[in-house]
Design an enzyme around this catalytic site. Structure first.
Site, PDB file in Angstrom:
ATOM      1  N   ARG A   1       0.811  -1.092  -0.087  1.00 56.70           N
ATOM      2  CA  ARG A   1      -0.056  -0.071   0.067  1.00 56.70           C
ATOM      3  C   ARG A   1       1.014   1.196   0.010  1.00 56.70           C
ATOM      4  NH1 ARG A   1      -3.542  -1.356   4.178  1.00 56.70           N
ATOM      5  NH2 ARG A   1      -2.487  -0.078   5.496  1.00 56.70           N
TER       6      ARG A   1
ATOM      7  N   TYR B 237     -13.052  23.465  -9.595  1.00 49.09           N
ATOM      8  CA  TYR B 237     -13.703  22.280 -10.385  1.00 49.09           C
ATOM      9  C   TYR B 237     -14.968  21.639  -9.365  1.00 49.09           C
ATOM     10  CZ  TYR B 237     -13.606  17.313 -11.952  1.00 49.09           C
ATOM     11  OH  TYR B 237     -13.911  15.883 -12.370  1.00 49.09           O
TER      12      TYR B 237
ATOM     13  N   ASP C   9      -4.934  23.524  -7.316  1.00 50.65           N
ATOM     14  CA  ASP C   9      -5.115  22.342  -8.203  1.00 50.65           C
ATOM     15  C   ASP C   9      -4.477  23.067  -9.466  1.00 50.65           C
ATOM     16  OD1 ASP C   9      -6.307  21.024 -10.290  1.00 50.65           O
ATOM     17  OD2 ASP C   9      -8.057  20.507  -9.584  1.00 50.65           O
TER      18      ASP C   9
HETATM   19  C1  LIG Z   1      -9.275  20.726 -12.585  1.00 53.21           C
HETATM   20  C2  LIG Z   1      -9.441  19.385 -12.444  1.00 53.21           C
HETATM   21  N1  LIG Z   1      -9.148  18.629 -11.331  1.00 53.21           N
HETATM   22  C3  LIG Z   1      -9.379  17.655 -10.989  1.00 53.21           C
HETATM   23  C4  LIG Z   1      -9.902  16.626 -11.664  1.00 53.21           C
HETATM   24  C5  LIG Z   1      -9.988  15.230 -11.442  1.00 53.21           C
HETATM   25  O1  LIG Z   1      -9.400  14.376 -12.115  1.00 53.21           O
HETATM   26  P1  LIG Z   1      -9.797  12.872 -12.077  1.00 53.21           P
HETATM   27  O2  LIG Z   1     -10.569  12.663 -13.215  1.00 53.21           O
HETATM   28  O3  LIG Z   1      -8.483  12.065 -12.325  1.00 53.21           O
HETATM   29  O4  LIG Z   1     -10.262  12.438 -10.787  1.00 53.21           O
HETATM   30  C6  LIG Z   1     -10.479  17.130 -13.053  1.00 53.21           C
HETATM   31  C7  LIG Z   1     -11.069  16.289 -13.976  1.00 53.21           C
HETATM   32  O5  LIG Z   1     -11.789  16.893 -14.741  1.00 53.21           O
HETATM   33  C8  LIG Z   1     -10.180  18.521 -13.291  1.00 53.21           C
HETATM   34  O6  LIG Z   1     -10.719  18.909 -14.490  1.00 53.21           O
END
Ligand SMILES: Cc1ncc(COP(=O)(O)O)c(C=O)c1O
Length: 388
Positions: free
Chosen positions: A56, A109, A181
């Site tokens: 893990r 997001y 992010d």
């Molecule tokens: C800005 C952003 N952050 C995070 C994610 C999440 O990624 P995942 O699809 O790998 O969970 C996305 C997915 O579209 C995204 O556009």
């Protein structure tokens, strides 16, 4: 190390000497393991730092990917998560406590927002969404109990840019951890940790992987102290990623720089073409001088990836569907950052409370892939013609 400091060179070599990797193979082997065997009973509860211990916690395959992402982001350490969203939620949860308060950019997001509203709020964390364009004035919204500031820049639907140095400064002065992010810039065009942000989060599903076939997330921490908070939480919650997936993400990363440079060029060409079209009210691309946050983008970013949006002039939903359905090179589907171009209409996804989203018409988002830009433009020309 002289002669090995260029960004493409670093991307090619990152993680190849990580602990446990095999020196005479170009790529780290996929090491699958749950159980790791120990030579002596007395070693079982006395693992040395970096020693393999249990599946893990990863094998040499995950270690190589963590090292490569760490090198790209300039991080003290990296924690992997099974998806980009899982990386966002793991980091937020690690910092959350009942009775605390979090500041979250209004442009975040949607599923990250849904986690804040649906899970953190239920567990006693108060969430305040703030205007993505707030800089130093965000200080007025900080409280003694503020335990994190979460950013996304540019917002992956509406493309506002957060003022990272201003927010890092005000947060550091108050000891508040900051997270971003950073998926749009992929750690390639933006180095948030160097600007004082504590955690750079990637949906490595997008550009790192690059081939639309793996889900992966990563949290890169600026300091060892910050990294430990996430590592401990990952350990307590049983977070783990598959070595097969880690292998594919690392393999994708070797070409991420050239892909992004190409995607940047094509996206800019297509965005400029779209901005001259009568069907388009506005293009949401921070590298275009008319973008309201262009100056911030120019100051903090080294380039632009392949994801941008357009606001169409007012048309019906049926006309937007007709436009998208007429595209033959652009696929219609979620996610982005792959080698293939994608398009979606976005209005259903936009949720705002701090700064209402005002647009002249529907928002359509494009992820530009590696096709020839002129072919994509021809495809879009057909799509726009179908608007009627
Ligand atoms: C800005 C952003 N952050 C995070 C994610 C999440 O990624 P995942 O699809 O790998 O969970 C996305 C997915 O579209 C995204 O556009």
């Amino acid at each position: 190390m002289s002669g090995r400091n260029g960004p493409h060179t670093r991307l090619v070599h990152g993680g190849r000497k990580a602990q446990g990797t095999v020196a005479d193979l170009v790529n780290p082997p996929v090491e699958r393991a749950s159980t790791v065997l120990f030579a002596r009973a007395e070693d079982l509860y006395d693992a040395k730092p970096g020693q393999r211990y249990y599946g893990r916690f990863g094998t040499a395959t995950q270690a190589a990917l963590r090292a490569a992402i760490g090198d790209l982001e300039g991080a003290a350490d990296v924690v992997l998560a099974p998806s980009g969203l899982a990386a966002c939620t793991l980091a937020l949860q690690a910092l959350a406590e009942p009775g605390k308060h979090m500041l979250v950019s209004d442009s975040v997001y949607g599923p990250t927002r849904a986690f804040c509203d649906g899970v953190l709020s239920r567990n006693g964390v108060e969430i305040t969404y703030f205007d993505p364009r707030a800089g130093a004035e965000l200080a007025a919204q900080c409280r003694d109990e503020t335990c994190a500031i979460f950013l996304e820049s540019p917002g992956s639907l509406t493309f506002e840019i957060n003022d990272l140095p201003a927010i890092a400064d005000l947060a550091q002065a108050r000891g508040i951890p900051t997270l971003i992010d950073n998926t749009w810039a992929a750690g390639w065009f933006l180095k948030p940790l160097a600007l004082g942000i504590d955690y750079s989060i990637q949906a490595a599903t997008k550009y790192h992987t690059g081939h639309s076939d793996v889900l992966m997330g990563a949290i890169a921490a600026r300091t060892e102290e910050r990294a430990k908070v996430i590592r401990d939480h990952a350990r307590l919650t049983g977070n783990a990623v598959s070595p097969d997936d880690a292998y594919l993400v690392l393999r994708g990363m070797r070409t991420m720089g050239v892909r992004l440079e190409r995607q940047q060029q094509s996206a800019l060409k297509i965005a400029q073409w779209l901005s001259g079209r009568p069907e388009v009210a506005r293009v949401l691309h921070p590298a275009l001088p008319e973008h309201p946050d262009h100056a911030l983008w120019q100051r903090d970013f080294g380039g632009a990836s392949g994801l941008f949006g357009v606001i169409l002039r007012p048309v019906s939903e049926a006309q937007v569907y007709a436009c998208l359905d007429a595209l033959t090179l652009f696929g219609l589907g979620f996610s982005w950052g792959g080698y293939e171009s994608l398009a979606i209409h976005c209005d259903a996804q936009i949720k705002r409370t701090a700064r209402p989203w005002k647009a002249e018409g529907p928002l359509v988002r494009f992820s530009i892939g590696l096709e020839d830009a002129d072919d994509l433009i021809a495809d879009l020309e057909n799509g726009l013609a179908a608007l009627g």
